[in-house]
Design a protein around this motif. Structure first.
Motif, PDB file in Angstrom:
ATOM      1  N   LEU A   8      16.765  -1.813  -5.670  1.00 47.01           N
ATOM      2  CA  LEU A   8      15.881  -2.656  -4.871  1.00 47.01           C
ATOM      3  C   LEU A   8      15.918  -4.113  -5.318  1.00 47.01           C
ATOM      4  O   LEU A   8      15.725  -5.025  -4.496  1.00 47.01           O
ATOM      5  N   ASP A   9      16.154  -4.352  -6.600  1.00 54.19           N
ATOM      6  CA  ASP A   9      16.243  -5.732  -7.096  1.00 54.19           C
ATOM      7  C   ASP A   9      17.316  -6.523  -6.356  1.00 54.19           C
ATOM      8  O   ASP A   9      17.218  -7.756  -6.239  1.00 54.19           O
ATOM      9  N   ALA A  10      18.326  -5.828  -5.859  1.00 52.30           N
ATOM     10  CA  ALA A  10      19.436  -6.508  -5.194  1.00 52.30           C
ATOM     11  C   ALA A  10      19.132  -6.872  -3.744  1.00 52.30           C
ATOM     12  O   ALA A  10      19.875  -7.665  -3.146  1.00 52.30           O
ATOM     13  N   VAL A  11      18.062  -6.330  -3.158  1.00 58.15           N
ATOM     14  CA  VAL A  11      17.821  -6.547  -1.729  1.00 58.15           C
ATOM     15  C   VAL A  11      16.464  -7.152  -1.415  1.00 58.15           C
ATOM     16  O   VAL A  11      16.195  -7.494  -0.259  1.00 58.15           O
ATOM     17  N   THR A  12      15.578  -7.282  -2.402  1.00 56.49           N
ATOM     18  CA  THR A  12      14.273  -7.890  -2.157  1.00 56.49           C
ATOM     19  C   THR A  12      13.831  -8.684  -3.374  1.00 56.49           C
ATOM     20  O   THR A  12      14.153  -8.329  -4.516  1.00 56.49           O
ATOM     21  N   ASP A  13      13.101  -9.774  -3.088  1.00 55.69           N
ATOM     22  CA  ASP A  13      12.559 -10.588  -4.163  1.00 55.69           C
ATOM     23  C   ASP A  13      11.223 -10.053  -4.668  1.00 55.69           C
ATOM     24  O   ASP A  13      10.712 -10.543  -5.685  1.00 55.69           O
ATOM     25  N   LEU A  14      10.632  -9.089  -3.977  1.00 52.55           N
ATOM     26  CA  LEU A  14       9.412  -8.479  -4.494  1.00 52.55           C
ATOM     27  C   LEU A  14       9.760  -7.712  -5.764  1.00 52.55           C
ATOM     28  O   LEU A  14      10.621  -6.824  -5.739  1.00 52.55           O
ATOM     29  N   PRO A  15       9.118  -8.010  -6.888  1.00 51.21           N
ATOM     30  CA  PRO A  15       9.482  -7.366  -8.152  1.00 51.21           C
ATOM     31  C   PRO A  15       8.990  -5.927  -8.214  1.00 51.21           C
ATOM     32  O   PRO A  15       8.194  -5.485  -7.374  1.00 51.21           O
ATOM     33  N   PRO A  16       9.440  -5.172  -9.210  1.00 49.68           N
ATOM     34  CA  PRO A  16       8.948  -3.801  -9.382  1.00 49.68           C
ATOM     35  C   PRO A  16       7.436  -3.755  -9.518  1.00 49.68           C
ATOM     36  O   PRO A  16       6.804  -4.719  -9.976  1.00 49.68           O
ATOM     37  N   ALA A  17       6.858  -2.629  -9.115  1.00 46.94           N
ATOM     38  CA  ALA A  17       5.405  -2.492  -9.160  1.00 46.94           C
ATOM     39  C   ALA A  17       4.867  -2.588 -10.580  1.00 46.94           C
ATOM     40  O   ALA A  17       3.753  -3.060 -10.800  1.00 46.94           O
TER      41      ALA A  17
ATOM     42  N   ASP B 210      10.643 -10.982   3.716  1.00 48.92           N
ATOM     43  CA  ASP B 210       9.506 -10.615   2.871  1.00 48.92           C
ATOM     44  C   ASP B 210       8.327 -11.567   3.073  1.00 48.92           C
ATOM     45  O   ASP B 210       7.171 -11.193   2.804  1.00 48.92           O
ATOM     46  N   ALA B 211       8.596 -12.781   3.538  1.00 44.23           N
ATOM     47  CA  ALA B 211       7.519 -13.749   3.762  1.00 44.23           C
ATOM     48  C   ALA B 211       6.639 -13.358   4.944  1.00 44.23           C
ATOM     49  O   ALA B 211       5.559 -13.933   5.123  1.00 44.23           O
ATOM     50  N   VAL B 212       7.069 -12.394   5.737  1.00 43.32           N
ATOM     51  CA  VAL B 212       6.225 -11.903   6.833  1.00 43.32           C
ATOM     52  C   VAL B 212       4.894 -11.395   6.299  1.00 43.32           C
ATOM     53  O   VAL B 212       3.874 -11.413   7.002  1.00 43.32           O
ATOM     54  N   TRP B 213       4.865 -10.965   5.044  1.00 40.77           N
ATOM     55  CA  TRP B 213       3.659 -10.397   4.436  1.00 40.77           C
ATOM     56  C   TRP B 213       2.792 -11.443   3.744  1.00 40.77           C
ATOM     57  O   TRP B 213       1.858 -11.089   3.024  1.00 40.77           O
ATOM     58  N   ASP B 214       3.055 -12.730   3.966  1.00 41.31           N
ATOM     59  CA  ASP B 214       2.319 -13.758   3.226  1.00 41.31           C
ATOM     60  C   ASP B 214       0.828 -13.748   3.518  1.00 41.31           C
ATOM     61  O   ASP B 214       0.023 -14.065   2.644  1.00 41.31           O
ATOM     62  N   HIS B 215       0.445 -13.409   4.751  1.00 42.71           N
ATOM     63  CA  HIS B 215      -0.986 -13.441   5.099  1.00 42.71           C
ATOM     64  C   HIS B 215      -1.225 -12.459   6.240  1.00 42.71           C
ATOM     65  O   HIS B 215      -0.411 -12.364   7.168  1.00 42.71           O
ATOM     66  N   PRO B 216      -2.347 -11.741   6.223  1.00 43.20           N
ATOM     67  CA  PRO B 216      -2.588 -10.754   7.287  1.00 43.20           C
ATOM     68  C   PRO B 216      -2.669 -11.377   8.676  1.00 43.20           C
ATOM     69  O   PRO B 216      -2.316 -10.735   9.663  1.00 43.20           O
TER      70      PRO B 216
END
Length: 492
Positions: free
Chosen positions: A111-120, A416-422
């Motif tokens: 997942l590190d290779a496809v998203t900038d969201l870090p591990p939980a 991933d920026a789609v999740w910046d704000h509800p």
């Protein structure tokens, strides 16, 4: 001869009475009685007073105020554990646990290779079904509580009109063995007793749903809701192996693919801080707005045996929720369905990208999971049972398409920026037309920028001017007026 007596008939034996009053819980009560040297099946005729007192104590325990609320958590726990182990729940071997936690570790690297969201950042765990029940049941109780409260109130209202006068003084209730009301506290208010009974019955429903889910789920996030209050990632090796059995893909690939999905869910719920509370609050708002059809409820409980908990549970399992949702309810439902679709769509797209370079069967496994959701997976069935809520998982395909389009145009960062704000989440219009989402989003962003510029102009925050309206390039001199009642003459 049936163990269950017909409505309105008196039980002919202790075993029959216990089964009619306690339903699924009767076996546990009778087992405890046998441990004390008492065999209910060997007792003939009418129960003697000592034995009656013992049985009533068991019923009182189930209906007692302690530990109860809209959902009797104790009953829910007991039923869930029984259902979870009903088809076997062996303890995990060291090898099973290691394979599961290793798969979760590998998933993070992919997942590190496809998203900038870090591990939980939580602990990687391998659970059996009972452990899953223990960890997730508090959230199921919380989700079911609003509807359970409404149903219990409605049940008390309906039965208050049906119970004969004087029953609050301990008189017999049709279908309930004589003495039960006395054993539950003498002159107990029958409406209050029905609330307790409703709480216990709803506890059975929650327990049944959670126990059934424990035999179907692969981790802690299959239903699209955050069921844990920690960032842990989880796999259930027994369920994963059963799912893989019969598939063309080997167990190792199936386990790894499901581990990627679990880890992707955990990243999203952990690093989009508003998402967990947002989802749970939508479910609660919807549940609190549900109306109970009193006519339908009365029709379903009119002829049932009040001492038969299974019959009562069946009566409350559906058909009593109001179908005429308000406009507000419809909007809340649509919001929930859209948000759940977006969660599933993001996980679907990111997981596929992460697994595709490594797993030969990634594409068919992705399709298998998609069809499983579209056919009515555990989330849809559980919500329908607990809160009268039908989900439409088919929208997850549209959401996955939307995220793929954004990623192609703006890269993983934009996706991933789609999740910046509800408030900035895509809506139903965007799921209907994923290809037009970016155009609409750009127009909305431009509109917001125009509004911000107008507000700055209104409040005097134009470039080169501070909010007070003075010119920062021109220092105040002697001519600056200091007496507000005598302004300086501009001609001098």
């Amino acid at each position: 001869m049936s163990d269950q007596h017909q409505p309105g008939e008196s039980p002919q034996s202790w075993e029959e009475m216990l089964r009619s009053m306690l339903g699924d819980g009767a076996d546990e009560v009778m087992a405890e009685m046998r441990e004390r040297g008492i065999d209910p099946t060997a007792l003939g005729g009418a129960p003697d007073p000592v034995m009656m007192q013992y049985a009533l104590a068991q019923v009182q325990k189930m209906l007692s105020a302690e530990g109860t609320g809209p959902v009797n958590a104790d009953v829910a726990h007991d039923v869930a554990r029984q259902v979870a182990v009903s088809e076997g729940d062996p303890s995990l071997t060291g090898r099973q646990a290691k394979d599961a936690t290793d798969a979760l570790g590998v998933a993070e690297l992919w997942l590190d290779a496809v998203t900038d969201l870090p591990p939980a950042g939580g602990t990687r765990r391998a659970w059996n079904r009972s452990e899953w029940v223990e960890a997730t049941l508090p959230v199921w109780n919380e989700l079911a509580a609003p509807v359970a409260s409404s149903v219990s109130e409605a049940l008390a209202t309906v039965l208050r009109d049906q119970l004969p006068d004087g029953v609050d003084d301990g008189e017999a209730v049709p279908g309930m063995p004589a003495g039960v009301l006395h054993g539950l506290g003498g002159s107990i208010d029958p409406a209050q007793m029905m609330k307790r009974l409703g709480s216990a019955v709803f506890g059975m429903q929650v327990g049944q749903a959670a126990g059934t889910l424990s035999r179907e789920v692969f981790g802690a996030t299959d239903v699209g809701l955050p069921l844990l209050d920690s960032p842990d990632t989880v796999l259930l090796p027994t369920n994963v192996a059963e799912f893989a059995d019969g598939l063309d893909a080997p167990l190792e690939e199936v386990r790894q693919f499901l581990a990627v999905r679990e880890a992707a869910h955990a990243r999203l719920f952990t690093h989009v801080p508003w998402l967990r509370s947002h989802l749970l609050s939508i479910v609660e708002r919807y549940a609190r707005g549900i109306t109970i059809d009193l006519d339908a409820l009365e029709a379903q409980v009119r002829d049932i045996d009040l001492a038969d908990s299974d019959a009562l549970r069946s009566a409350l399992s559906g058909g009593v929720f109001g179908l005429q949702n308000t406009d507000e309810q419809k909007a809340v439902l649509l919001n929930l369905e859209t948000t759940l679709a977006l969660v599933e769509g993001w996980v679907d797209e990111v997981s596929a990208l992460a697994a595709l370079p490594h797993l030969p069967h990634a594409i068919p496994l992705r399709e298998m999971i998609r069809r499983r959701r579209a056919a009515g997976g555990p989330a849809e069935q559980t919500f329908s049972t607990l809160v009268g809520l039908e989900l439409r998982p088919r929208r997850s395909r549209d959401a996955a398409t939307l995220f793929a389009i954004v990623a192609r145009a703006q890269g993983p960062e934009g996706r991933d920026a789609v999740w910046d704000h509800p408030d900035l989440l895509p809506g139903t219009e965007d799921l209907d037309d994923p290809a037009g989402y970016l155009v609409r989003r750009e127009a909305a962003e431009n509109e917001h920028a125009d509004v911000d510029a107008a507000l700055k102009e209104i409040f005097g925050e134009e470039e080169g001017q501070d909010p007070t309206g003075s010119d920062p390039e021109k220092p105040a001199g002697p001519e600056t007026p200091t007496n507000p009642e005598k302004p300086a003459d501009p001609e001098k």
